[in-house]
Design an enzyme around this catalytic site. Sequence first.
Site, PDB file in Angstrom:
ATOM      1  N   ARG A 148      41.776  34.572  36.261  1.00 23.30           N
ATOM      2  CA  ARG A 148      40.497  35.478  36.114  1.00 23.30           C
ATOM      3  C   ARG A 148      40.963  36.422  34.836  1.00 23.30           C
ATOM      4  NH1 ARG A 148      41.920  40.461  38.118  1.00 23.30           N
ATOM      5  NH2 ARG A 148      39.682  40.829  39.135  1.00 23.30           N
ATOM      6  N   LEU A 149      39.855  37.032  34.792  1.00 29.16           N
ATOM      7  CA  LEU A 149      40.198  38.154  33.482  1.00 29.16           C
ATOM      8  C   LEU A 149      39.492  39.459  34.021  1.00 29.16           C
ATOM      9  CD1 LEU A 149      38.999  36.811  29.923  1.00 29.16           C
ATOM     10  CD2 LEU A 149      41.282  37.670  30.743  1.00 29.16           C
ATOM     11  N   ASP A 150      40.189  40.521  34.080  1.00 28.56           N
ATOM     12  CA  ASP A 150      39.475  41.639  34.686  1.00 28.56           C
ATOM     13  C   ASP A 150      38.095  42.203  33.895  1.00 28.56           C
ATOM     14  OD1 ASP A 150      41.752  42.491  36.041  1.00 28.56           O
ATOM     15  OD2 ASP A 150      42.898  43.101  34.503  1.00 28.56           O
ATOM     16  N   TRP A 151      37.413  42.896  34.761  1.00 29.01           N
ATOM     17  CA  TRP A 151      36.106  43.241  34.340  1.00 29.01           C
ATOM     18  C   TRP A 151      36.027  43.945  33.059  1.00 29.01           C
ATOM     19  CZ3 TRP A 151      34.057  48.180  33.135  1.00 29.01           C
ATOM     20  CH2 TRP A 151      32.583  48.204  33.302  1.00 29.01           C
ATOM     21  N   SER A 195      38.122  43.357  30.712  1.00 25.67           N
ATOM     22  CA  SER A 195      38.662  42.443  29.531  1.00 25.67           C
ATOM     23  C   SER A 195      37.740  41.422  29.056  1.00 25.67           C
ATOM     24  CB  SER A 195      39.863  41.887  30.216  1.00 25.67           C
ATOM     25  OG  SER A 195      40.990  42.779  30.535  1.00 25.67           O
TER      26      SER A 195
END
Length: 200
Positions: A44-47, A49
Amino acid sequence: MGKYRYILFNKPYGVLSQFTDSSNEARSTLKDYIAVPAVYPVGRLDWDSEGLMLLTNHGQLQHRLSHPRFEHPRTYWVQVERIPDAVALAQLQQGVIIDNYQTRPAIVRLFDTEPAIAPRSHPIRFRKNVPTAWLEITLTEGKNRQVRRMTAKVGFPTLRLVRVAIADLKLGDLQPGQWRNLTPPEQQSLLKLLSPRSQR
């Protein structure tokens, strides 16, 4: 189309790296960009990022790329507040302690000039008297908000974070919000990670 799908996506800022949002905040999700059934993000990638995501319906590959035991490089371009000095860069390279955890050694370099990258939809906060710099950081682990916590630990808070590579897969000229299928050579390179030799 073969049995498996492999998709590269350039996630924009402010998009959840999942297809649904259980909150009542009406946030953007992958569903707003990718109309391909039954593929799921690897990691995942943070919101807040941006950058490269891999999506697939190949469960074994998902496990191989997500499990902490299997180290594979992930490269980020990171805009930080102020200009990191040699001491800070060496600390990042050697690993820092976050919540009693010593991060693995990283490959870190300071850009001489700002990298060629699409502007963010929501500009970073700008402080007239505080310069910024860009770093390239390559990790072989993915703890929660690790890059941000590492740069903050050495005194240079992250302002913008863009993932530009996952193993041999590169963001290239894929624009924010765009996705594409992997090329045959990219698929071959990725599937080599499943070979017994790569799992030793």
